[in-house]
Write a protein that holds these residues in place. Structure first.
Motif, short mmCIF file in Angstrom:
data_model
loop_
_atom_site.label_atom_id
_atom_site.label_comp_id
_atom_site.label_asym_id
_atom_site.label_seq_id
_atom_site.Cartn_x
_atom_site.Cartn_y
_atom_site.Cartn_z
N ALA A 236 0.59 -1.33 -0.14
CA ALA A 236 -0.17 -0.02 0.01
C ALA A 236 0.98 1.23 0.01
O ALA A 236 0.52 2.29 -0.63
CB ALA A 236 -1.12 0.08 1.23
N GLU A 237 1.90 0.99 0.65
CA GLU A 237 3.05 2.34 0.58
C GLU A 237 3.43 2.73 -0.59
O GLU A 237 3.91 3.93 -1.05
CB GLU A 237 4.23 2.15 1.43
N VAL A 238 3.36 1.95 -1.67
CA VAL A 238 3.72 2.13 -3.07
C VAL A 238 2.66 2.22 -4.02
O VAL A 238 2.71 3.13 -4.83
CB VAL A 238 4.89 0.90 -3.58
N LEU A 239 1.81 1.33 -3.89
CA LEU A 239 0.84 1.32 -5.14
C LEU A 239 -0.68 2.03 -4.77
O LEU A 239 -1.36 2.19 -5.64
CB LEU A 239 0.55 -0.28 -5.32
N LEU A 240 -0.83 2.12 -3.46
CA LEU A 240 -2.33 2.55 -3.22
C LEU A 240 -2.40 4.17 -3.46
O LEU A 240 -1.82 4.87 -2.32
CB LEU A 240 -3.05 2.16 -1.91
N VAL A 246 -12.19 5.70 4.37
CA VAL A 246 -12.42 4.42 5.19
C VAL A 246 -13.29 4.90 6.17
O VAL A 246 -13.28 5.88 7.20
CB VAL A 246 -11.09 4.01 5.60
N ILE A 247 -14.47 4.22 6.57
CA ILE A 247 -15.42 4.48 7.61
C ILE A 247 -15.64 3.67 8.59
O ILE A 247 -15.87 2.25 8.21
CB ILE A 247 -16.85 4.70 7.05
N TYR A 258 -11.53 -1.71 12.90
CA TYR A 258 -11.17 -0.36 13.32
C TYR A 258 -9.54 -0.32 13.42
O TYR A 258 -9.16 0.73 12.72
CB TYR A 258 -11.54 0.00 14.95
N ARG A 259 -8.86 -1.28 13.63
CA ARG A 259 -7.55 -1.47 13.49
C ARG A 259 -6.93 -1.35 12.08
O ARG A 259 -6.07 -0.67 11.83
CB ARG A 259 -6.80 -2.39 14.44
N ASP A 260 -7.94 -2.33 11.40
CA ASP A 260 -7.36 -2.18 10.03
C ASP A 260 -7.76 -0.94 9.25
O ASP A 260 -6.82 -0.50 8.47
CB ASP A 260 -8.38 -3.40 9.20
N GLY A 261 -8.58 0.06 9.56
CA GLY A 261 -8.87 1.16 9.16
C GLY A 261 -7.66 2.17 9.46
O GLY A 261 -7.29 2.87 8.44
N CYS A 262 -7.38 2.07 10.76
CA CYS A 262 -6.43 3.04 11.02
C CYS A 262 -4.92 2.73 10.35
O CYS A 262 -4.27 3.66 9.93
CB CYS A 262 -5.83 2.79 12.62
N GLU A 263 -4.86 1.37 9.99
CA GLU A 263 -3.57 1.06 9.27
C GLU A 263 -3.35 1.19 8.06
O GLU A 263 -2.39 2.08 7.84
CB GLU A 263 -3.26 -0.63 9.64
N ILE A 264 -4.68 1.11 7.51
CA ILE A 264 -4.32 1.53 5.87
C ILE A 264 -4.34 2.72 5.58
O ILE A 264 -3.75 3.46 4.85
CB ILE A 264 -5.56 0.69 5.16
N ILE A 265 -4.98 3.91 6.75
CA ILE A 265 -5.04 5.24 6.28
C ILE A 265 -3.26 5.52 6.62
O ILE A 265 -2.91 6.47 5.99
CB ILE A 265 -5.95 5.93 7.28
N GLU A 266 -2.66 4.95 7.43
CA GLU A 266 -1.24 5.15 7.79
C GLU A 266 -0.47 4.99 6.70
O GLU A 266 0.57 5.69 6.22
CB GLU A 266 -0.79 4.77 8.96
N ARG A 267 -0.59 3.68 6.04
CA ARG A 267 0.23 3.16 5.07
C ARG A 267 -0.05 3.43 3.49
O ARG A 267 0.97 3.63 2.85
CB ARG A 267 0.12 1.55 5.18
N ALA A 268 -1.29 3.97 3.33
CA ALA A 268 -1.64 4.08 1.82
C ALA A 268 -0.74 5.48 1.55
O ALA A 268 -0.60 6.55 2.16
CB ALA A 268 -2.99 4.53 1.54
N VAL A 269 -0.37 5.72 0.50
CA VAL A 269 0.50 6.63 -0.18
C VAL A 269 -0.41 7.76 -1.02
O VAL A 269 0.02 8.56 -1.49
CB VAL A 269 1.42 6.10 -1.07
N SER A 270 -2.01 7.34 -0.87
CA SER A 270 -2.80 8.41 -1.43
C SER A 270 -2.57 9.69 -0.99
O SER A 270 -2.60 10.00 0.37
CB SER A 270 -4.33 7.94 -1.03
N LYS A 271 -2.66 10.82 -1.78
CA LYS A 271 -2.55 12.15 -1.36
C LYS A 271 -3.95 12.56 -0.73
O LYS A 271 -3.85 13.46 0.37
CB LYS A 271 -2.22 13.02 -2.43
N LYS A 272 -4.98 12.06 -1.07
CA LYS A 272 -6.33 12.38 -0.63
C LYS A 272 -6.78 11.08 0.23
O LYS A 272 -7.20 9.85 -0.44
CB LYS A 272 -7.22 12.74 -1.53
#
Length: 308
Positions: A236-240, A246-247, A258-272
């Protein structure tokens, strides 16, 4: 709504899907589209279609809610397999179908996934660049679950048991199919189940509230090994890079959205990207209860309108 069967050149079976159309739908116009993915052990007739699909169509989107391979009204044998590789590939197959429809704008296709469908949607978006915006409602990383609570925190022992079962079936034994939930909320309490997510899943799937003929909540142990080694958030740090919403609810249980939502928001490289935490609501509240679903849609609708 229109029910369709999707067949791709790389498949031996059909994918069943329901297309939900906006009000005053006009085939001569181009519409943004959203691919809506159901939870683990569920089907398109539950939350992804009859709740979020219907609601997003009313806001002007063409929404296609599909059953994953081996599940619901889609093909594939044995039934009830939860195969992450096939699940992610199904998003591409549905996208292939969407781009053949003259009323779909191929440059405005988004995804929405609920529960395990959220993890699949996130993973699919990393390598399927036709997806332009990613939404997840109480999204869960199925691979993380299969290394954790779904295998009693002992994935190696679970893999050994899966291997033995697969060998038995290869030698002619019947395919073993497990029920993931007790048959009723009363039975769950009698068995001493205390986890919020398991109790609420039983209340949703095993009562008229959410019960559907194709939403069986079953698993096939001999075909679960691949899921143990899979990770919805890998790279996700490279490709997302797509916009991400995420709700989750703040009333947590063993399924870990809940923990998965926190994790992917931290790891995603998405600007928005945005994590929306709905206070006072749980995983299964977000499936169909009007107030939390309304709060989720109040975020998702403008998110998709801005990014599609």
């Amino acid at each position: 709504m229109k029910t369709v069967k999707i067949r791709n050149h790389d498949m031996y079976w059909d994918i069943a899907a329901d297309i939900h159309f906006p009000p005053d739908f006009d085939t001569s116009k181009k519409y943004p589209a959203i691919i809506s993915a159901h939870p683990i052990g569920s089907c398109k007739d539950q939350t992804s279609g009859n709740v979020y699909g219907v609601a997003l169509a009313k806001e002007g989107f063409v929404v296609i809610a599909f059953d994953r391979s081996f599940q619901g009204a889609s093909g594939g044998e044995p039934r009830s397999i939860e195969d992450p590789t096939q699940a992610v590939e199904d998003f591409r197959r549905v996208a292939d179908y969407l781009v053949t429809l003259p009323y779909v704008d191929e440059d405005r296709i988004g995804v929405l996934g609920i529960c395990g469908g959220g993890g699949y949607a996130i993973n699919a978006a990393m390598t399927e660049r036709r997806i332009k915006a990613v939404g997840a409602v109480t999204g869960a990383n199925y691979g993380r679950l299969m290394r954790g609570n779904f295998t009693a925190l002992n994935p190696i022992a679970a893999l050994e048991a899966m291997a033995r079962q697969r060998t038995a079936e290869a030698r002619g034994e019947a395919v073993k199919v497990d029920d993931l939930l007790p048959p009723s909320p009363e039975e769950a309490r009698r068995l001493g189940v205390t986890d919020r997510d398991t109790l609420e899943a039983t209340e949703y799937y095993r009562t008229p509230r959410g019960q559907k003929p194709n939403g069986l909540n079953r698993s096939v142990p001999s075909h679960q090994a691949a899921a143990v080694g899979w990770d919805a958030f890998h790279l996700a740090e490279v490709l997302l890079t797509q916009p991400l919403c995420v709700i989750v609810g703040d009333q947590v249980g063993a399924f870990g959205a809940y923990r998965d939502g926190c994790e992917i928001i931290e790891r995603a490289v998405s600007k928005k990207k945005e994590l929306v935490v709905l206070e006072g609501w749980s995983h299964y509240d977000l499936y169909d209860k009007p107030e939390p679903v309304g709060q989720a849609l109040a975020k998702l609708v403008p998110f998709y309108k801005e990014n599609l």
